[in-house]
Enzyme design. Structure first.
Site, PDB file in Angstrom:
ATOM      1  N   CYS A  39       0.593  -1.249   0.101  1.00 56.60           N
ATOM      2  CA  CYS A  39      -0.064  -0.067  -0.042  1.00 56.60           C
ATOM      3  C   CYS A  39       0.999   1.195   0.009  1.00 56.60           C
ATOM      4  CB  CYS A  39      -1.105  -0.001   1.037  1.00 56.60           C
ATOM      5  SG  CYS A  39      -2.129   1.401   1.476  1.00 56.60           S
ATOM      6  N   ASP A  41       0.483   3.464   2.222  1.00 57.99           N
ATOM      7  CA  ASP A  41       0.287   4.307   3.340  1.00 57.99           C
ATOM      8  C   ASP A  41       1.870   4.600   3.706  1.00 57.99           C
ATOM      9  OD1 ASP A  41       0.010   4.012   6.373  1.00 57.99           O
ATOM     10  OD2 ASP A  41      -1.923   3.719   5.849  1.00 57.99           O
ATOM     11  N   ARG A  43       2.944   4.346   6.471  1.00 55.26           N
ATOM     12  CA  ARG A  43       3.311   3.763   7.971  1.00 55.26           C
ATOM     13  C   ARG A  43       3.963   2.490   7.233  1.00 55.26           C
ATOM     14  NH1 ARG A  43      -2.333   4.341  10.456  1.00 55.26           N
ATOM     15  NH2 ARG A  43      -2.748   3.719   8.330  1.00 55.26           N
ATOM     16  N   HIS A 103      -1.915  -4.359   5.192  1.00 55.28           N
ATOM     17  CA  HIS A 103      -1.710  -3.785   6.623  1.00 55.28           C
ATOM     18  C   HIS A 103      -2.842  -3.503   7.396  1.00 55.28           C
ATOM     19  CE1 HIS A 103      -2.308   0.439   5.840  1.00 55.28           C
ATOM     20  NE2 HIS A 103      -2.137   0.088   4.678  1.00 55.28           N
ATOM     21  N   CYS A 106      -5.864   0.347   7.414  1.00 55.60           N
ATOM     22  CA  CYS A 106      -5.788   0.797   5.959  1.00 55.60           C
ATOM     23  C   CYS A 106      -6.994   1.624   5.478  1.00 55.60           C
ATOM     24  CB  CYS A 106      -5.687  -0.574   5.093  1.00 55.60           C
ATOM     25  SG  CYS A 106      -5.345  -0.049   3.356  1.00 55.60           S
TER      26      CYS A 106
END
Length: 225
Positions: A39, A41, A43, A103, A106
């Site tokens: 992703c 993302d 993080r 993850h 999300c």
């Protein structure tokens, strides 16, 4: 932005000398072992999580770690960027592994689960349709782990659906059948920092500790024989 810019300076002054020789070799060619699909993302940091270095991973990132399925001719039914990355990784780089990594927490999965239409984001809405099969499966078959939050349950099932989408690409399917390519589903728990791998025998995601890692590596070695 200041942090990003100063990070470049810090890398140049402190880290680059350690990597200078490696970058010199990488300038001529790359030979990554895996295509890592995850992703966008902020993080989720693949190189940090897997302790990898430049040249180790060929990485593809997008919202929700989604792979639009292909037609029987191998043409993507969605954005061509993902299909192009798959083709390049398999045909040119000849990677031996493809990992789809979802993850926890999300945002894409939260949007799919809640079906929130308030954002007025037509492009995002259209893109997230590639996770609809995961939402349907959660509704009809239930979660892999009912202890998780609903959107995390969806995130885990989404990893499996995207692996199925990968298999709709003829070049991927052919390499998998030939034993030259292995597909894996992983899931990262942001709160604990633990990475999990999907195990078909237990139909669950199991934490990748040392014992699990040794079993995974042994299976890969057996397939390579």
């Amino acid at each position: 932005m200041r942090k990003l810019i100063m990070g470049i300076v810090e890398f140049r002054e402190k880290m680059l000398p350690q990597y200078a020789q490696q970058f010199s070799k990488l300038a001529l060619a790359q030979t990554p072992d895996a295509l890592f699909i995850t992703c966008s993302d902020s993080r989720v940091v693949p190189d940090l999580l897997a302790s990898t270095h430049p040249g180790d991973l060929f990485t593809m990132r997008n919202v929700g770690n989604l792979i639009p399925p292909a037609t029987s001719e191998g043409v993507s039914t969605g954005d061509l960027s993902e299909a192009s990355a798959i083709e390049y990784a398999v045909l040119v780089l000849k990677v031996a592994n493809i990992v789809v990594c979802g993850h926890s927490e999300c945002g894409a999965m939260k949007s799919v689960f809640s079906r929130n239409a308030k954002l007025k984001s037509p492009n995002l809405d259209k893109w997230l349709c590639h996770a609809n099969n995961a939402a349907f499966r959660l509704e009809q078959e239930g979660p892999l782990d009912d202890r998780l939050k609903a959107h995390d349950q969806l995130s885990q099932l989404n990893v499996l659906v995207q692996l199925e989408h990968l298999m709709t690409y003829p070049i991927v399917r052919q390499q998998v059948i030939a034993g030259a390519l292995v597909l894996s589903g992983w899931w990262f728990d942001i709160a604990t920092g633990a990475m999990y791998a999907y195990e078909r025998t237990s139909r669950s995601f199991e934490v990748i500790d040392r014992a699990m890692a040794e079993r995974m590596i042994a299976r890969l070695a057996a397939r390579a024989r």
